[in-house]
Write an enzyme that holds these catalytic residues in place. Sequence first.
Site, short mmCIF file in Angstrom:
data_model
loop_
_atom_site.label_atom_id
_atom_site.label_comp_id
_atom_site.label_asym_id
_atom_site.label_seq_id
_atom_site.Cartn_x
_atom_site.Cartn_y
_atom_site.Cartn_z
N SER A 556 0.84 -1.20 0.00
CA SER A 556 0.00 0.00 0.00
C SER A 556 0.87 1.25 0.00
O SER A 556 2.02 1.22 0.46
CB SER A 556 -0.90 0.00 1.24
OG SER A 556 -1.56 1.24 1.41
N TYR A 569 -3.09 -0.86 10.43
CA TYR A 569 -3.06 -1.12 8.99
C TYR A 569 -1.74 -0.65 8.38
O TYR A 569 -1.07 -1.39 7.65
CB TYR A 569 -4.24 -0.43 8.31
CG TYR A 569 -4.28 -0.62 6.81
CD1 TYR A 569 -4.76 -1.79 6.25
CD2 TYR A 569 -3.83 0.39 5.95
CE1 TYR A 569 -4.79 -1.96 4.87
CE2 TYR A 569 -3.86 0.23 4.58
CZ TYR A 569 -4.34 -0.95 4.04
OH TYR A 569 -4.37 -1.11 2.68
#
Length: 679
Positions: A556, A569
């Site tokens: 990400s 996350y």
Amino acid sequence: MNVNETVEQLLTRSNRLGANKENTNYAGGNTSAKGADTDPVTGEQVELLWVKGSGGDLGTLKESGLAVLRLDRMRALPNVYPGIDREDEMVAAFDYCLHGLGGAAPSIDTAMHGLVDAPHVDHLHPDSGIAIATAADGEQLTAEIFGDEVVWVPWRRPGFQLGLDIAKIKSENPQAVGCILGGHGITAWGDTSEECEANSLKIIKTAKDYLAEHGKVEPFGAELPGYGALPQAERRAKAAALAPHLRAIASADKPMVGHFTDDAVVLDFLSHQEHPRLAELGTSCPDHFLRTKIKPLVLDLPADASVEDSVARLKELHEQYRADYAAYYNKFADESTPAMRGADPAIVLIPGVGMFSYGANKQTARVAGEFYVNAINVMRGAESVSSYAPIDDHEKFRIEYWALEEAKLQRMPKPRSHAGRIALVTGAASGIGKAIATRLAAEGACVVIADLDQGKAAEAAAELGNTDVAVGIRADVTDPQQVKAAFDEAVLAFGGVDLVVNNAGLSISKPLLETSEKDWDLQHDVMAKGAFLVSQAAAKIMIDQNIGGDIVYISSKNSVFAGPNNIAYSAVKADQAHQVRLLAAELGEYGIRVNGINPDGVVRGSGIFAGGWGAQRAKVYGVPEEDLGKFYAQRTLLKREVLPEHCANAVAVITSAELDHTTGLHIPVDAGVAAAFLR
């Protein structure tokens, strides 16, 4: 009868015959019908031949798969036939017989159908018929079984001369309904489509009934102690353990896709004492050995041999197999022979376990296995009433390295970028994972869709095609046993694994003080531990296969960008990003490339965003959830929304041959986020 009725009857007959593998193998055999149509130029009636074209399959034959030729020109071809030494030239002559655009390309058996004086002709490869055709005393058996209704034709390679031979037999034996082609198959004919089909089925059933009534109970000899089938769970576990090593054997010259079967026919064959002798003799029907090679590689250890001992022995047998194949090639090759196409086996037989078959794609691998089951049935039949006597190696070589076969191979379209590769994608039932699986399948890969939801995984796989293209399996990536089971399923489905995408994930969007220990552990179990377990299992298989591979992490933008309220996350994404670098450094010596994709703002189609992450992030940024994708787009340099397909494009490119010297790279797929530029 009008043209449409003639063609419809031919297709209906073909589909019925091809639907039953007792009648003929996949893509094997051909059927034809003769009739009349109006020549659009002269307005006169012309006699035509409709015949299954080259490469088609009877069971699925459609009108587009028929070649259409003028019979007056076909019947004139014997006048220009230069003789058996130049019979291959007659294939080009068929082009001058085509009616209109001609439909599909005429096959090598076209002469048989055009020259035989019968309105309808079938040429098939039934196990029972080939059993008689390959029996040492096949001619005598043919007379005994059929009387004068079916005539024996000595072995001759398919081609124009065989067509002349059968035409002569039909002319000289008006009472006959067909013939047994030595070493090959059967041909039957009739005045109507129904009669032709009935004659074909009569020959097949009569041969089958004779073998059942007169055949020995144990044509493969006595049972071999220790060579019987292992219990199902045990044999499949052993098959999965052996699969990567066997793929290395089958792929020494060129990477191959595999297929495994533990069909009772195979297990029974391997449990009896005659299987080594018969396997060494090889297959006979041209359709068989063109797919299976002239003989299989057979492990000569009992069923309870350890995986380690089996692997060691298989490597020795592989060396001998390659030497034998090279000797076979060198014995018969001359200056006009095409280059050797590879010396690795297409069929590997493991006593107590089953059969692995290999090909350029899954369908080819599966069909090769089906053909070897046919070959076992043929051996059983021939040995039960006589002895199995296939055509000799020289004749096999003449077909395997036939100039016409080589020309057919050269006409095949260029393989797609991922043809022959086997991909496993986690979290692939939706969103980015599904888009990646879809793209890889479109590029020719076999795809294993692994997801926590078995039903959705199966649905996603079915959308990509049949099980030759994709399979769906359940996998909880946090559970080592489930990860192992997933890879076992993958190697049993396709023979191995080349490309793994760590995509499974979830998102918990909370600030530090609201993030619980449970949140942290769940986030890291799925995406850090899960990716580690998947990569570990993948690497073991890839190393054993010895043909390299790709591991891709869907990381990400957050792996390098510090955003608000997502400590768990973003931390785990940073973990994944560093796994890429660590594994690239460790696995490079095995030819395994490890790279990452850094997406951002992939809202549409995303299971993560739909599961609550979208609402949480929309709240953080103060925008309606339905506008979150647009919001992300406006903060990028390109002002473009990122979709799952854009991530799939990046995976396809980074795992292609064009970037085969790239490893340890992270590719941003975020439409340009300056704060996430890699430094």
